[in-house]
Design an enzyme around this catalytic site. Structure first.
Site, short mmCIF file in Angstrom:
data_model
loop_
_atom_site.label_atom_id
_atom_site.label_comp_id
_atom_site.label_asym_id
_atom_site.label_seq_id
_atom_site.Cartn_x
_atom_site.Cartn_y
_atom_site.Cartn_z
N ILE A 161 0.84 -1.21 0.00
CA ILE A 161 0.00 0.00 0.00
C ILE A 161 0.87 1.26 0.00
CG2 ILE A 161 -1.76 1.30 1.28
CD1 ILE A 161 -2.77 -1.45 2.33
N ASP A 180 11.21 2.86 6.95
CA ASP A 180 10.87 1.44 7.03
C ASP A 180 12.13 0.73 7.51
OD1 ASP A 180 10.27 -1.33 6.41
OD2 ASP A 180 8.73 -0.62 5.02
N PRO A 212 2.15 -2.24 9.38
CA PRO A 212 1.20 -3.03 10.17
C PRO A 212 1.26 -2.63 11.64
CG PRO A 212 3.14 -4.34 9.66
CD PRO A 212 3.35 -3.02 9.00
N THR A 238 -4.34 5.34 7.49
CA THR A 238 -5.30 4.37 6.95
C THR A 238 -4.86 2.96 7.34
OG1 THR A 238 -4.04 4.24 4.88
CG2 THR A 238 -5.93 5.74 4.90
N SER A 239 -3.94 2.87 8.32
CA SER A 239 -3.37 1.57 8.63
C SER A 239 -4.06 0.88 9.81
CB SER A 239 -1.87 1.73 8.85
OG SER A 239 -1.27 0.48 8.79
N ARG A 240 -3.70 1.24 11.02
CA ARG A 240 -4.40 0.74 12.21
C ARG A 240 -4.35 1.85 13.25
NH1 ARG A 240 -6.29 -2.41 9.30
NH2 ARG A 240 -6.25 -4.70 9.39
N GLU A 269 -11.96 1.67 17.52
CA GLU A 269 -12.98 1.65 16.46
C GLU A 269 -13.97 0.50 16.57
OE1 GLU A 269 -10.36 1.35 12.93
OE2 GLU A 269 -11.31 -0.58 12.53
N HIS A 301 -13.16 3.26 8.43
CA HIS A 301 -12.44 2.07 7.93
C HIS A 301 -13.02 1.62 6.58
CE1 HIS A 301 -9.65 -1.25 9.51
NE2 HIS A 301 -9.66 -1.28 8.20
P1 NAI Z 1 2.80 -4.93 3.64
O1 NAI Z 1 3.08 -6.10 4.53
O2 NAI Z 1 2.88 -5.11 2.16
O3 NAI Z 1 3.75 -3.72 4.03
C1 NAI Z 1 3.98 -3.30 5.36
C2 NAI Z 1 5.30 -2.52 5.37
O4 NAI Z 1 5.47 -1.99 6.69
C3 NAI Z 1 6.54 -3.39 5.05
O5 NAI Z 1 7.35 -2.75 4.09
C4 NAI Z 1 7.24 -3.47 6.39
O6 NAI Z 1 8.66 -3.58 6.26
C5 NAI Z 1 6.86 -2.14 7.01
N1 NAI Z 1 7.08 -2.09 8.45
C6 NAI Z 1 7.11 -3.12 9.34
N2 NAI Z 1 7.46 -2.66 10.56
C7 NAI Z 1 7.64 -1.32 10.43
C8 NAI Z 1 8.03 -0.30 11.34
N3 NAI Z 1 8.29 -0.57 12.63
N4 NAI Z 1 8.14 0.95 10.87
C9 NAI Z 1 7.88 1.24 9.57
N5 NAI Z 1 7.54 0.30 8.66
C10 NAI Z 1 7.41 -0.96 9.09
O7 NAI Z 1 1.34 -4.43 4.08
P2 NAI Z 1 0.28 -3.64 3.20
O8 NAI Z 1 -0.53 -4.61 2.39
O9 NAI Z 1 0.93 -2.50 2.52
O10 NAI Z 1 -0.72 -3.09 4.36
C11 NAI Z 1 -0.26 -2.18 5.34
C12 NAI Z 1 -1.31 -2.05 6.43
O11 NAI Z 1 -2.46 -1.37 5.92
C13 NAI Z 1 -1.89 -3.38 6.95
O12 NAI Z 1 -1.05 -3.97 7.94
C14 NAI Z 1 -3.20 -2.96 7.52
O13 NAI Z 1 -3.02 -2.61 8.87
C15 NAI Z 1 -3.56 -1.70 6.73
N6 NAI Z 1 -4.74 -1.88 5.88
C16 NAI Z 1 -5.79 -1.00 6.02
C17 NAI Z 1 -6.92 -1.14 5.24
C18 NAI Z 1 -8.07 -0.18 5.32
O14 NAI Z 1 -9.17 -0.51 4.83
N7 NAI Z 1 -7.91 0.99 5.89
C19 NAI Z 1 -7.04 -2.26 4.30
C20 NAI Z 1 -5.85 -3.06 4.17
C21 NAI Z 1 -4.76 -2.89 4.95
#
Ligand code: NAI
Length: 335
Positions: A161, A180, A212, A238-240, A269, A301
């Site tokens: 994302i 990251d 995440p 938009t993450s958590r 939430e 969300h």
């Molecule tokens: P992904 O697994 O492809 O990427 C996550 C990135 O975060 C990775 O590059 C990882 O190295 C990095 N990361 C890990 N620990 C970190 C830290 N301490 N500091 C900075 N970066 C760190 O995950 P993706 O698919 O990009 O999704 C990201 C998040 O988006 C999900 O975990 C979820 O919480 C959230 N999400 C929200 C949605 C919504 O509807 N608002 C829908 C889908 C996901």
């Protein structure tokens, strides 16, 4: 689709759109859905009785007690219809022999584009302009924004994302930087520069969170982080929800260090989102405080909510259930 064993699935936290897309995806499969509106928590586990699997979403609670209760009623298969899995005690699942799969990737663009929607709405105040024009008020006072072009945009987490968001912001003509702990050379090749945390915070005009929720990222945006930001920084999450310390961010909004805040997620939430509470008095005072700021925009969300993402989520969820119930290899399996 090759099939065999019937897979009876109790779907928790069902909304109308889940029913439509999951039913469609399960046509001609061994998967049968039983749709339930309540959220999964200790008091509602009983509703899953008779099922062989459950399907859960972001605010369903899959802690050790709930997993044990599921296992005791013969359910050892959990299909998450989301990417994040911070709501699941994976260790307990493993110990109990409960298999868990998620939808690892569906449409990173859906969430990235929603982050951009929050950013652009906050900046150009189209939500306020919409109301004014409908009331016949064509004054422009208070609607001033800034050119996004030329600003420095900071991404926390350059996964699927974060990367999609970075690409869009490069299209706006922004300098894109990132933080990251696991830098990716492909991201650097895109022209995105990784910076250490302090430099990242002090150089970004706009910060968007795409990592995440883990013990390391919990309250990562705390008072110290806010103190290092440029005055007037725009923060998008938009993450958590729990990645930000909401009290610290409220202080940042009051001092002006945070110039605007766009949220699609909120720490508490599960008590609010995905429900119609319009006739009720909301008891969450922190959330109510956030709503009092003119420069805060909250959505409930909905980052994932596009047709394309829903089709992919439903297709992958059915596929995960089919593979796991047939003891086939499942690439999306977490434990
Ligand atoms: P992904 O697994 O492809 O990427 C996550 C990135 O975060 C990775 O590059 C990882 O190295 C990095 N990361 C890990 N620990 C970190 C830290 N301490 N500091 C900075 N970066 C760190 O995950 P993706 O698919 O990009 O999704 C990201 C998040 O988006 C999900 O975990 C979820 O919480 C959230 N999400 C929200 C949605 C919504 O509807 N608002 C829908 C889908 C996901």
């Amino acid at each position: 689709m090759s099939d065999s064993r019937e897979c009876r699935v109790a779907v928790f936290s069902t909304q109308k759109y889940d029913r439509i897309f999951l039913t469609q995806a399960a046509t001609d499969s061994n998967v049968q859905f039983h749709f339930l509106e309540p959220r999964l928590e200790p008091d509602t586990v009983i509703l899953a009785q008779g099922a062989t699997a459950i399907c859960a979403f972001v605010n369903d609670r899959l802690d050790a007690d709930v997993l044990k209760a599921l296992k005791d009623s013969g359910i050892d298969l959990v299909a998450l219809r989301c990417a994040g899995f911070n709501n699941v005690d994976l260790k307990a699942a493993e110990d109990l022999g409960v298999r868990v799969a998620r939808v690892q990737a569906y449409s990173p663009q859906a969430v990235a584009e929603h982050a951009v929607a929050l950013l652009m709405t906050l900046n150009r105040k189209t939500h306020r302009a919409f109301n004014r024009v409908r009331e016949g008020n064509f004054l422009l006072d208070g609607l001033m924004g800034f050119d996004v072009h030329g600003r420095t945009v900071g991404i926390v987490g350059t996964g699927r994302i974060g990367r999609a968001f970075g690409r869009i912001m490069q299209g706006f003509g922004c300098r894109v930087v990132a933080f990251d702990p696991y830098p990716d050379p492909e991201v650097e090749e895109m022209g995105i520069e990784y910076l250490p945390w302090e430099a990242f915070l002090s150089q970004s005009d706009i910060i968007s969170l795409h990592c995440p929720l883990t013990p390391e990222t919990h309250a990562m945006i705390d008072a110290t982080a806010v103190g290092l930001m440029k005055p007037g920084t725009m923060l998008i999450n938009t993450s958590r929800g729990a990645i930000i310390d909401t009290h610290a961010v409220i202080d940042g909004l009051k001092s002006g260090r945070i110039g605007s805040l766009g949220l699609d997620v909120y720490e508490q939430e599960e008590n609010l989102f995905f429900k119609d509470l319009s006739e009720e008095v909301i008891q969450d005072e922190v959330f109510q405080r956030l709503l009092t700021f003119p420069n805060v925009l909250i959505t409930g969300h909905q980052g994932f909510l596009t047709r394309q993402a829903m089709e992919e989520i439903a297709r992958t969820t059915v596929d995960n259930l089919r593979c796991l119930s047939n003891d086939e290899r499942c690439l999306n399996r977490l434990v």
